[in-house]
Design a protein around this motif. Structure first.
Motif, PDB file in Angstrom:
ATOM      1  N   PHE A 131      -7.595   2.548  -7.325  1.00 35.18           N
ATOM      2  CA  PHE A 131      -7.677   3.939  -6.906  1.00 35.18           C
ATOM      3  C   PHE A 131      -8.913   4.557  -7.544  1.00 35.18           C
ATOM      4  CE2 PHE A 131      -5.214   3.914 -10.795  1.00 35.18           C
ATOM      5  CZ  PHE A 131      -5.605   5.049 -11.488  1.00 35.18           C
ATOM      6  N   ASP A 183       0.856   9.347  -6.317  1.00 34.68           N
ATOM      7  CA  ASP A 183       1.461  10.682  -6.252  1.00 34.68           C
ATOM      8  C   ASP A 183       2.257  10.988  -7.517  1.00 34.68           C
ATOM      9  OD1 ASP A 183       0.387  11.079  -3.745  1.00 34.68           O
ATOM     10  OD2 ASP A 183       2.232  10.584  -2.671  1.00 34.68           O
ATOM     11  N   ARG A 220       0.493   4.241  -2.829  1.00 38.44           N
ATOM     12  CA  ARG A 220       0.428   5.693  -2.603  1.00 38.44           C
ATOM     13  C   ARG A 220       1.488   6.423  -3.405  1.00 38.44           C
ATOM     14  NH1 ARG A 220      -0.539   3.682   2.659  1.00 38.44           N
ATOM     15  NH2 ARG A 220       1.660   3.968   3.230  1.00 38.44           N
ATOM     16  N   GLU A 221       2.689   5.840  -3.468  1.00 36.62           N
ATOM     17  CA  GLU A 221       3.785   6.464  -4.201  1.00 36.62           C
ATOM     18  C   GLU A 221       3.450   6.573  -5.689  1.00 36.62           C
ATOM     19  OE1 GLU A 221       7.909   4.577  -4.958  1.00 36.62           O
ATOM     20  OE2 GLU A 221       8.075   5.678  -3.074  1.00 36.62           O
ATOM     21  N   ARG A 246      -4.777   1.501  -3.212  1.00 33.93           N
ATOM     22  CA  ARG A 246      -4.472   0.218  -2.570  1.00 33.93           C
ATOM     23  C   ARG A 246      -3.862  -0.736  -3.583  1.00 33.93           C
ATOM     24  NH1 ARG A 246      -9.053  -2.465  -1.374  1.00 33.93           N
ATOM     25  NH2 ARG A 246     -10.355  -1.063  -2.612  1.00 33.93           N
ATOM     26  N   ASN A 257       0.819  -1.208   0.000  1.00 34.37           N
ATOM     27  CA  ASN A 257       0.000   0.000   0.000  1.00 34.37           C
ATOM     28  C   ASN A 257       0.856   1.263   0.000  1.00 34.37           C
ATOM     29  OD1 ASN A 257      -2.595  -1.098  -0.193  1.00 34.37           O
ATOM     30  ND2 ASN A 257      -2.641  -1.555   1.995  1.00 34.37           N
ATOM     31  N   GLU A 306      -7.778   6.747  -0.750  1.00 31.77           N
ATOM     32  CA  GLU A 306      -6.488   6.067  -0.735  1.00 31.77           C
ATOM     33  C   GLU A 306      -6.367   5.086  -1.892  1.00 31.77           C
ATOM     34  OE1 GLU A 306      -3.821   6.292   1.390  1.00 31.77           O
ATOM     35  OE2 GLU A 306      -4.762   8.049   2.273  1.00 31.77           O
TER      36      GLU A 306
END
Length: 221
Positions: free
Chosen positions: A134, A95, A91-92, A122, A87, A120
């Motif tokens: 996402f 972004d 997220r990385e 996943r 996870n 978030e």
């Protein structure tokens, strides 16, 4: 993997392989594009007025790159468990794909529709594949009962191919009156030859991946 499927699913670079995945020692990078594949599953939400408000993405990476990303996440991401490390990678990626509009390009009547992440991201392992989820909020999307909406999802550098599987077409939640028409790419043979000739790290032409992307049109009765 079916050779015919490989030939018809050319892929673009996933933001320099998801931009922060390690660039050294990548498997299968000596030959031409594509280098990896994503099966894309999409579903939408509408609000009370009928406008499209959210687009939910599910990406399934091909087994080779799933294995690489899984090993890389466990080795380099922070977390007390495999799930937390995966996870963190999710997220990385979210972004770092902002610069590329999360590979998602919408328009209605020739006007672009802005997207932004919501909630978030996943990532989890399912057998020999990684699944990445996402959600994108849609800014000012119309009601597809009044105005058809078109979208494409593609990596502009054409390292990874992203296509909708036939068995999982796009859908609008709770709206059986809505249909998605998937127009498969039919690139010019010369374009295919140029893409196949690209070595790893070579600079492709701008928006090369657009020529190899599904175009999806949403309409509701």
């Amino acid at each position: 993997m079916n050779p015919v499927r490989i030939q018809t699913r050319l892929a673009t670079r996933l933001a320099a392989f998801l931009l922060l995945a390690a660039t050294a020692g990548l498997p299968g990078t000596a030959a031409a594009h594509p280098h990896a594949w994503i099966d894309l599953e999409v579903d939408f939400e509408r609000d009370a007025t009928g406008q499209l408000v959210r687009m939910h993405h599910l990406w399934q990476f091909d087994p080779m790159y799933s294995e690489y990303l899984h090993e890389d996440a466990l080795a380099h991401q922070e977390g007390d468990s495999d799930a937390e490390r995966l996870n963190a990678l999710a997220r990385e990626i979210l972004d770092n794909l902002e610069e590329y509009d999360w590979y998602t390009h919408f328009e209605a009547e020739g006007h672009a529709i802005e997207v932004r992440p919501e909630g978030e991201a996943r990532m989890e392992k399912d057998g020999d594949t990684l699944e990445y989820r996402f959600t994108l909020a849609l800014e000012g999307a119309p009601d597809p009962a009044r105005t058809p909406v078109d979208y494409r999802v593609f990596d502009p550098t054409y390292f990874i191919e992203i296509l909708h599987p036939d068995e999982r077409p796009p859908r609008v939640r709770g709206a059986p009156e809505c249909e998605a028409e998937v127009d498969r790419p039919r690139p010019d043979p010369a374009m295919v030859a140029r893409a196949m000739a690209l070595d790893y790290g070579a600079e492709p032409e701008e928006n090369l991946g657009r020529h190899f992307a599904d175009r999806v049109t949403l309409r509701c009765d």
